[in-house]
Design an enzyme around this catalytic site. Structure first.
Site, PDB file in Angstrom:
ATOM      1  N   LYS A 236      16.687 -35.427  27.086  1.00  0.00           N
ATOM      2  CA  LYS A 236      16.748 -34.524  28.245  1.00  0.00           C
ATOM      3  C   LYS A 236      16.822 -35.347  29.529  1.00  0.00           C
ATOM      4  CE  LYS A 236      12.952 -32.862  26.709  1.00  0.00           C
ATOM      5  NZ  LYS A 236      11.699 -32.168  26.479  1.00  0.00           N
ATOM      6  N   THR A 269       8.357 -25.846  37.277  1.00  0.00           N
ATOM      7  CA  THR A 269       8.998 -26.448  36.101  1.00  0.00           C
ATOM      8  C   THR A 269       7.981 -26.889  35.042  1.00  0.00           C
ATOM      9  OG1 THR A 269       8.903 -28.608  37.161  1.00  0.00           O
ATOM     10  CG2 THR A 269      10.943 -27.363  37.457  1.00  0.00           C
ATOM     11  N   GLY A 271       6.004 -27.102  31.940  1.00  0.00           N
ATOM     12  CA  GLY A 271       6.135 -26.503  30.602  1.00  0.00           C
ATOM     13  C   GLY A 271       7.568 -26.338  30.122  1.00  0.00           C
ATOM     14  N   THR A 272       8.545 -26.874  30.873  1.00  0.00           N
ATOM     15  CA  THR A 272       9.944 -26.685  30.433  1.00  0.00           C
ATOM     16  C   THR A 272      10.198 -27.375  29.082  1.00  0.00           C
ATOM     17  OG1 THR A 272      10.443 -28.432  32.024  1.00  0.00           O
ATOM     18  CG2 THR A 272      11.264 -26.258  32.555  1.00  0.00           C
ATOM     19  N   GLY A 273       9.594 -28.568  28.898  1.00  0.00           N
ATOM     20  CA  GLY A 273       9.824 -29.305  27.642  1.00  0.00           C
ATOM     21  C   GLY A 273       9.279 -28.533  26.440  1.00  0.00           C
ATOM     22  N   CYS A 274       8.040 -28.031  26.590  1.00  0.00           N
ATOM     23  CA  CYS A 274       7.424 -27.263  25.483  1.00  0.00           C
ATOM     24  C   CYS A 274       8.256 -26.017  25.202  1.00  0.00           C
ATOM     25  CB  CYS A 274       6.014 -26.795  25.851  1.00  0.00           C
ATOM     26  SG  CYS A 274       4.957 -28.079  26.490  1.00  0.00           S
TER      27      CYS A 274
END
Ligand SMILES: Cc1ncc(COP(=O)(O)OP(=O)(O)O)c(N)n1
Ligand SMILES: Cc1ncsc1CCOP(=O)(O)O
Ligand SMILES: [Mg+2]
Length: 553
Positions: A236, A269, A271-274
């Site tokens: 990412k 933003t 928590g976007t990865g989770c």
């Protein structure tokens, strides 16, 4: 696990009504492509690994299920809480194994309490032995012992797919899993993973600290991480310096794909990865192929980010997102079904004028005749009148469950809340239309070549309109591609296709009998609307199409 997954993910993308490949409990028959999983599953049963079900009611509906193994975030923007919300929003059940309890908010992480390893093991056993998930997704794994415990449990209780989000540092910069776990990631977890989704810092850490500053670096990193063992890698690039677009690089061991999306300017933003990893897991649990799962998950995250860009929760600078945006919409639309393309009626302002009927009357008649989707292609109507007509047509379409798309005019589609748009090669790129319209709207793109078709798919389109198949007077200076050109596009397309151009009663059968499974229907203008009775013509064409599918069988 990686081997199993190639079976699991082979569910046809074009199956009109995909059978939800949910995992079945002991004693319930299994969906065909899951035979390999079932073999292991039955073996695990024979080994006494599963609790005996107390009742076995085959009429019960099984839901796709993701187990998340991650840390709790008291602020609920990331971690377990984000995973539950993302899965719920994507229509998937989410069970949880908590590896750590964190005290955090929009300012940062104030404390971390790691759950003892044996209690992580107990949670894993509770879930895996009684309610086997389709997919396991991992987040914060704060110790080597917990990584090893998880790998051991997964060997004992195999699942269809493993999604690893190698969480190491919180958005606020707090270390959530130190460098000591890197060896167990590399040696044990990643080789079992079907996909790993590192951000730039995590990818760099997994590779011993190599600097990652360009898209070329991201590609090399994806390849190097792939060499560690996961079947797919998504690096990412949200933190990539000097890039306006957000670029992620996906590598499946053979091909690289770059996913570009416009950067959404928002502090929210956290928590976007989770959320992305859980959404990938959710799509896999529903039966999607990996690349499709990643695309859909990315679209969902973009939609959530955009929806949440101005929400205010907490006083810090890393706000959470509002995952359940869908529930806020007062109209729950059903998802696009490629079968909708079967009889695609495209209106034409000149023809309506010639026959003295309004757009709304034309649409009503087409729906009564059996059109399965409507496109308003009103090239000569003033914007205000177009918008009013679109709103009026939408009311009728909604009553009949027929999707309504707008030709060319994304502004009119947005303003009327139509179900989507159809755009051509000279309109704005489909990925920009997608960013504007969000993940749930339907986007169709006109394609004459395999290159167009490939791009439409990468850009996040839902279907392709391909033609003109036969010569037509409806669209000037339009190159005719013939049945051969149509077939070439269909064969190369990963998206469902509708044929257009000069199609009517006399040649619809020839088109439908082309024998390519993703050709789903015909789009027609003059054969319906340049006629006295639109309803009768639509009915007759529907009969011809139905007949041609019978012959094809
Ligand atoms: C279903 C469908 N397929 C193709 C087209 C053509 O769209 P486009 O290439 O943008 O040309 P115009 O229709 O805008 O003249 C279509 N409208 N619908
Ligand atoms: C809009 C369009 N795009 C390719 S051919 C065409 C016109 C189709 O009209 P008809 O069905 O009357 O041939
Ligand atoms: Mg157009």
């Amino acid at each position: 696990m990686a081997h199993l997954c190639s079976q699991v993910l082979s569910t046809s993308f074009f199956t009109p009504k995909p059978q939800i490949p949910v995992l079945l409990s002991p004693g319930v028959a299994c969906v065909k492509s899951f035979h390999q999983y079932r073999f292991l599953h039955i073996k695990a049963m024979q080994d006494g690994k599963f609790a005996t079900p107390t009742s076995c009611d085959e009429s019960k509906v099984r839901v796709p299920h993701v187990l998340t193994v991650a840390g709790s975030d008291s602020g609920a923007g990331a971690g377990i809480q984000a995973d539950i919300k993302a899965c719920a929003a994507r229509g998937v059940y989410c069970s949880t194994v908590i590896t750590a309890v964190t005290a955090q908010n929009t300012v940062g992480v104030q404390g971390v309490n790691i759950v003892p390893e044996d209690f992580v093991a107990e949670q894993l056993r509770s879930v895996l032995s009684d309610m086997p998930p389709n997919v396991v997704k991992t987040g914060m794994l704060p110790s080597t012992g917990i990584v090893k415990t998880l790998c051991q449990s997964l060997k004992e209780f195999p699942v269809q797919a493993l999604v690893v989000d190698p969480v190491m540092v919180s958005t606020s910069g707090h270390t959530l899993a130190g460098p000591s776990i890197l060896d167990s990631f590399r040696e044990e977890l990643l080789p079992m993973a079907d996909i790993v989704t590192p951000n730039l810092k995590e990818a760099s850490a997994l590779l011993g600290g190599v600097p990652l500053e360009t898209i070329a670096d991201m590609r090399s990193a994806a390849k190097a991480i792939h060499d560690i063992g996961p079947r797919n890698v998504l690096v990412k690039g949200g933190d990539l310096p000097a890039s306006l677009d957000a670029v992620d690089v996906f590598y499946d061991g053979n091909d690289f794909y770059e996913f570009r999306s416009s950067r959404i300017m928002t502090p929210n933003t956290h928590g976007t990865g989770c959320t992305l990893a859980s959404s990938v897991a959710a799509e896999l649990a529903k039966g999607s192929q990996m690349l499709s799962a990643v695309k859909v998950a990315k679209r969902y995250v973009e939609a959530v980010l955009s929806y949440s860009k101005n929400i205010a929760i907490g006083g810090g600078c890393q706000g959470p997102m509002d995952h359940l945006l869908k529930l806020k919409s007062n109209v729950q639309r059903r998802r696009f079904d490629p079968c909708d393309l079967f009889l695609y009626a495209v209106t034409d302002s000149r023809m309506n004028k010639k026959w003295g009927r309004s757009i709304v009357d034309a649409v009503k008649a087409a729906i009564e005749g059996g059109a399965s989707i409507i496109q308003l292609r009103e090239k000569e109507v003033e914007t205000g009148d177009f918008l009013e007509a679109a709103k009026a047509c939408l009311k009728i379409c909604r009553v009949h469950g027929v999707p309504l798309l707008i030709n060319d005019r994304i502004d009119v589609a947005l303003a009327s809340d139509a179900d989507g748009v159809h755009i051509g090669q000279s309109d704005m790129p489909a990925h920009v239309a997608r960013a504007l319209l969000g993940s749930d709207k339907i986007i169709g793109v006109s394609c004459k070549t395999p290159e167009h078709a490939q791009q439409a798919w990468i850009d996040g389109a839902d279907y392709i309109g391909s033609g003109g198949v036969y010569p037509t007077n409806t669209k000037e200076n339009n190159k005719t591609i013939g049945l051969d050109g149509l077939k070439t596009v269909c064969v190369s397309s990963k998206l469902p296709v509708v044929a257009i151009g000069g199609i009517g009663m006399s040649n619809a059968q020839a088109v439908m009998q082309l024998g390519v499974p993703n050709l789903k229907g015909v789009a027609v203008v003059s054969a319906l609307f340049d006629r006295e009775c639109v309803m009768t013509e639509t009915r007759k064409l529907l009969e011809v199409l139905k007949e041609s599918t019978k012959i094809a069988k």
